[in-house]
Write a protein that holds these residues in place. Sequence first.
Motif, PDB file in Angstrom:
ATOM      1  N   LEU A  70      87.616  43.944  41.055  1.00  0.00           N
ATOM      2  CA  LEU A  70      88.916  44.179  40.433  1.00  0.00           C
ATOM      3  C   LEU A  70      89.759  45.190  41.205  1.00  0.00           C
ATOM      4  CD1 LEU A  70      87.876  44.347  36.662  1.00  0.00           C
ATOM      5  CD2 LEU A  70      89.108  42.506  37.805  1.00  0.00           C
ATOM      6  N   GLY A  71      89.086  46.065  41.954  1.00  0.00           N
ATOM      7  CA  GLY A  71      89.807  47.112  42.678  1.00  0.00           C
ATOM      8  C   GLY A  71      89.604  48.449  42.010  1.00  0.00           C
ATOM      9  N   PRO A  72      88.801  49.347  42.615  1.00  0.00           N
ATOM     10  CA  PRO A  72      88.482  50.629  41.975  1.00  0.00           C
ATOM     11  C   PRO A  72      89.728  51.465  41.687  1.00  0.00           C
ATOM     12  CG  PRO A  72      87.048  50.219  43.864  1.00  0.00           C
ATOM     13  CD  PRO A  72      88.132  49.183  43.916  1.00  0.00           C
ATOM     14  N   CYS A  73      89.879  51.859  40.442  1.00  0.00           N
ATOM     15  CA  CYS A  73      90.925  52.781  40.022  1.00  0.00           C
ATOM     16  C   CYS A  73      90.511  53.339  38.668  1.00  0.00           C
ATOM     17  CB  CYS A  73      92.298  52.106  39.938  1.00  0.00           C
ATOM     18  SG  CYS A  73      92.411  50.828  38.690  1.00  0.00           S
ATOM     19  N   GLU A  74      91.242  54.330  38.181  1.00  0.00           N
ATOM     20  CA  GLU A  74      90.846  55.003  36.941  1.00  0.00           C
ATOM     21  C   GLU A  74      90.729  54.030  35.777  1.00  0.00           C
ATOM     22  OE1 GLU A  74      92.310  58.667  34.001  1.00  0.00           O
ATOM     23  OE2 GLU A  74      93.649  57.852  35.528  1.00  0.00           O
ATOM     24  N   LEU A  75      91.700  53.128  35.635  1.00  0.00           N
ATOM     25  CA  LEU A  75      91.705  52.193  34.518  1.00  0.00           C
ATOM     26  C   LEU A  75      90.517  51.242  34.586  1.00  0.00           C
ATOM     27  CD1 LEU A  75      93.495  51.647  32.054  1.00  0.00           C
ATOM     28  CD2 LEU A  75      94.634  49.857  33.379  1.00  0.00           C
ATOM     29  N   VAL A  76      90.191  50.763  35.776  1.00  0.00           N
ATOM     30  CA  VAL A  76      89.057  49.853  35.949  1.00  0.00           C
ATOM     31  C   VAL A  76      87.739  50.574  35.678  1.00  0.00           C
ATOM     32  CG1 VAL A  76      87.802  48.405  37.593  1.00  0.00           C
ATOM     33  CG2 VAL A  76      90.298  48.370  37.554  1.00  0.00           C
ATOM     34  N   TYR A  77      87.650  51.847  36.105  1.00  0.00           N
ATOM     35  CA  TYR A  77      86.448  52.631  35.814  1.00  0.00           C
ATOM     36  C   TYR A  77      86.233  52.748  34.306  1.00  0.00           C
ATOM     37  CZ  TYR A  77      86.535  54.199  40.693  1.00  0.00           C
ATOM     38  OH  TYR A  77      86.520  54.254  42.064  1.00  0.00           O
ATOM     39  N   ILE A  78      87.283  53.050  33.564  1.00  0.00           N
ATOM     40  CA  ILE A  78      87.169  53.209  32.109  1.00  0.00           C
ATOM     41  C   ILE A  78      86.812  51.882  31.461  1.00  0.00           C
ATOM     42  CG2 ILE A  78      88.421  53.842  30.009  1.00  0.00           C
ATOM     43  CD1 ILE A  78      90.118  55.728  31.737  1.00  0.00           C
ATOM     44  N   TRP A  79      87.484  50.800  31.894  1.00  0.00           N
ATOM     45  CA  TRP A  79      87.198  49.461  31.351  1.00  0.00           C
ATOM     46  C   TRP A  79      85.739  49.083  31.605  1.00  0.00           C
ATOM     47  CZ3 TRP A  79      85.560  45.074  33.951  1.00  0.00           C
ATOM     48  CH2 TRP A  79      85.588  43.890  33.214  1.00  0.00           C
ATOM     49  N   SER A  80      85.256  49.287  32.815  1.00  0.00           N
ATOM     50  CA  SER A  80      83.873  48.946  33.154  1.00  0.00           C
ATOM     51  C   SER A  80      82.881  49.768  32.341  1.00  0.00           C
ATOM     52  CB  SER A  80      83.615  49.159  34.649  1.00  0.00           C
ATOM     53  OG  SER A  80      84.392  48.290  35.430  1.00  0.00           O
ATOM     54  N   PHE A  81      83.163  51.064  32.185  1.00  0.00           N
ATOM     55  CA  PHE A  81      82.253  51.934  31.446  1.00  0.00           C
ATOM     56  C   PHE A  81      82.114  51.480  30.002  1.00  0.00           C
ATOM     57  CE2 PHE A  81      81.797  55.488  28.488  1.00  0.00           C
ATOM     58  CZ  PHE A  81      80.563  56.000  28.881  1.00  0.00           C
ATOM     59  N   PHE A  82      83.230  51.223  29.333  1.00  0.00           N
ATOM     60  CA  PHE A  82      83.171  50.866  27.922  1.00  0.00           C
ATOM     61  C   PHE A  82      82.550  49.489  27.699  1.00  0.00           C
ATOM     62  CE2 PHE A  82      86.380  54.246  27.230  1.00  0.00           C
ATOM     63  CZ  PHE A  82      85.736  54.898  26.190  1.00  0.00           C
ATOM     64  N   ASN A  83      82.848  48.521  28.578  1.00  0.00           N
ATOM     65  CA  ASN A  83      82.232  47.202  28.425  1.00  0.00           C
ATOM     66  C   ASN A  83      80.740  47.243  28.746  1.00  0.00           C
ATOM     67  OD1 ASN A  83      84.204  44.729  27.897  1.00  0.00           O
ATOM     68  ND2 ASN A  83      85.330  46.298  29.022  1.00  0.00           N
ATOM     69  N   CYS A  84      80.358  48.063  29.708  1.00  0.00           N
ATOM     70  CA  CYS A  84      78.939  48.265  30.008  1.00  0.00           C
ATOM     71  C   CYS A  84      78.248  48.920  28.821  1.00  0.00           C
ATOM     72  CB  CYS A  84      78.793  49.121  31.266  1.00  0.00           C
ATOM     73  SG  CYS A  84      77.094  49.401  31.794  1.00  0.00           S
ATOM     74  N   PHE A  85      78.902  49.901  28.219  1.00  0.00           N
ATOM     75  CA  PHE A  85      78.361  50.549  27.028  1.00  0.00           C
ATOM     76  C   PHE A  85      78.228  49.554  25.873  1.00  0.00           C
ATOM     77  CE2 PHE A  85      79.407  52.447  22.892  1.00  0.00           C
ATOM     78  CZ  PHE A  85      78.333  53.303  22.736  1.00  0.00           C
TER      79      PHE A  85
END
Length: 279
Positions: free
Chosen positions: A155-170
């Motif tokens: 998707l392209g590393p950025c703050e929003l993608v990091y947060i999205w990935s973290f919460f969906n992984c959680f």
Amino acid sequence: MLFYLQANNPNLIRKDREMWNITIRALVHLGAILVVDVFFHFLYILTIPNDMKLVKDLSDWSLAGLAYSNLVYDWVKSAVMFGVINTVSRLDHLDPPNPPKCITMLYVFAETHFDRGINDWLCKYVYDYIGGNHDGIFKELVATICTFSITTLWLGPCELVYIWSFFNCFGLNFELWVAKLFSLPPLSTIEGLMSEAMSRRIRGLFNAVNFWQIVLYNVLALNSLDFAKFVAKRLLFKGFPVSTLSVLLVTYCGIQLVKERERKMALLEEPEPSKPKTD
């Protein structure tokens, strides 16, 4: 490999009513294209979340509907893209992958995806390869971290993608943690004493909460962090208890209908028991 076999199959035979089904699918996708066009030009569901001054004036129900509509729009867009390609592929005697599952039918993170091709690739080579049968907590954690790490790079590393990935992984791991917790006594013993209907109702309550977790976590990627935080604050804190419980009640009823439909479909797909031969 499957595509190669289908593309090189010399025995091309149409199934009964196959052209009729392809025509119906094409008309459905044409209707979906018109719906997307209406969404673009008249409903402004993509631009309203960018105007936080306007968003703050919306009621709790309007805000919940706006967040939900953004995910529905993204699913319709994906369904149209895959649907048109699938229709053309079926005309060429190919069996393409199914379109993504509608957001209205989702209540578990494991089925949340909008690109089935990428999802199938990640499951085959990363998620299922590392996680196995997904029963082990540690293996599931490693599998989800690796999967969303690759997704983040794609998707392209950025703050929003990091947060999205973290919460969906959680969310994926949280489902397994809750399932493991309820499989242990005394919770498993208590559920065993309940009727099937009561057990289904209790699970439906958890699924309703899970549904809105899916909505909030994915609104991040579709809109903005500010909009997702504002929706969560209004529905969980400022709107509690009336708006919160009302939205969960409507979601709960919808999930029960979805589960009942899935149960009936599973019964229809079950093979009929063989009857004993009589002389």
